[in-house]
Design an enzyme around this catalytic site. Structure first.
Site, PDB file in Angstrom:
ATOM      1  N   ASP A 144       7.176  10.865  -5.323  1.00 17.59           N
ATOM      2  CA  ASP A 144       6.239  10.366  -4.011  1.00 17.59           C
ATOM      3  C   ASP A 144       5.507   9.240  -5.705  1.00 17.59           C
ATOM      4  O   ASP A 144       4.595   9.791  -6.358  1.00 17.59           O
ATOM      5  CB  ASP A 144       5.500  10.239  -3.607  1.00 17.59           C
ATOM      6  CG  ASP A 144       4.663   9.836  -2.486  1.00 17.59           C
ATOM      7  OD1 ASP A 144       4.276   8.572  -3.194  1.00 17.59           O
ATOM      8  OD2 ASP A 144       4.432   9.887  -1.025  1.00 17.59           O
TER       9      ASP A 144
ATOM     10  N   ARG B  46       3.725   6.603  -5.159  1.00 23.02           N
ATOM     11  CA  ARG B  46       2.914   5.248  -4.164  1.00 23.02           C
ATOM     12  C   ARG B  46       1.545   5.072  -5.155  1.00 23.02           C
ATOM     13  O   ARG B  46       1.305   6.107  -5.612  1.00 23.02           O
ATOM     14  CB  ARG B  46       3.019   5.378  -2.591  1.00 23.02           C
ATOM     15  CG  ARG B  46       4.704   5.060  -2.386  1.00 23.02           C
ATOM     16  CD  ARG B  46       4.484   5.503  -0.631  1.00 23.02           C
ATOM     17  NE  ARG B  46       4.489   6.774  -0.776  1.00 23.02           N
ATOM     18  CZ  ARG B  46       4.160   7.099   0.799  1.00 23.02           C
ATOM     19  NH1 ARG B  46       4.581   6.708   1.613  1.00 23.02           N
ATOM     20  NH2 ARG B  46       4.406   8.461   0.347  1.00 23.02           N
TER      21      ARG B  46
END
Length: 195
Positions: free
Chosen positions: A129, A131
């Site tokens: 991930d 983000r």
């Protein structure tokens, strides 16, 4: 990080009438400047403890209604609940958990060969991930929020946003199908999602 805000506009949808505002994030990394235009979709009135969904862009799921993920269903469920219970949806331009559309399609191709969503990202040289949620704090402050009911199954989002605001977690459960059952199982077993 530099942020610009647009004017607010009306957005009538099949889920109800909302207000929208864009937040332009201007970032510089490795001597390159780029912009991300995020979107806030909100009910005209926001209660003291609003229902809030922080949703990362998924073109294939949100717009093309792909069955490979649960993103489109989560987006629609969130908008329905926010319209009914009042609150805000923060739509972040972070396609493919932050790796971008081009790399997401490459990850899909690797998934077609048998890798799961986490393995595919790692094979492409990314974390599971990528983000960045730093703009979310700005948006919380912009709307003068002190406490929220966070609509999520993702424990990392809960931990990240707890550092920004007081929150209660609300589950978001959608139906699985033959195409996304394994993807959801990986989210649960490898990423700890509360499914």
């Amino acid at each position: 990080m530099q942020i610009e805000t647009s004017n607010e506009a009306n957005l009538p949808t099949q889920f109800g009438d909302f207000k929208i505002r864009s937040f332009r994030e201007i970032k510089t990394t490795h001597h390159t400047t780029y912009t991300l235009d995020h979107l806030v979709i909100k009910t005209p009135e926001i209660p003291d403890i609003p229902l809030v969904r922080v949703h990362s862009e998924c073109l294939t799921g949100d717009a093309l209604l792909s069955l490979k993920c649960d993103c489109g269903n989560e987006l629609h469920t969130a908008l329905q609940r926010i319209q009914k219970e009042k609150g805000i949806l923060i739509y972040l331009r972070q396609e493919g958990r932050g790796i971008g559309l081009f790399n997401k399609v490459n990850a899909y191709a690797l998934q077609d060969t048998g890798l799961d969503t986490v393995e595919a990202n790692l094979a492409l040289g990314f974390k599971d991930d990528e983000r960045d949620y730093s703009i979310v704090k700005f948006i919380f402050d912009f709307y003068k929020l002190n406490k929220i009911r966070l609509l999520t199954n993702n424990p990392s989002k809960i931990e990240i946003f707890k550092q920004m605001i007081a929150l209660e977690r609300e589950p978001i459960i959608t139906e699985c199908n033959a195409h996304n059952a394994y993807y959801l199982e990986v989210k649960k077993t490898k990423m700890g999602h509360l499914l």
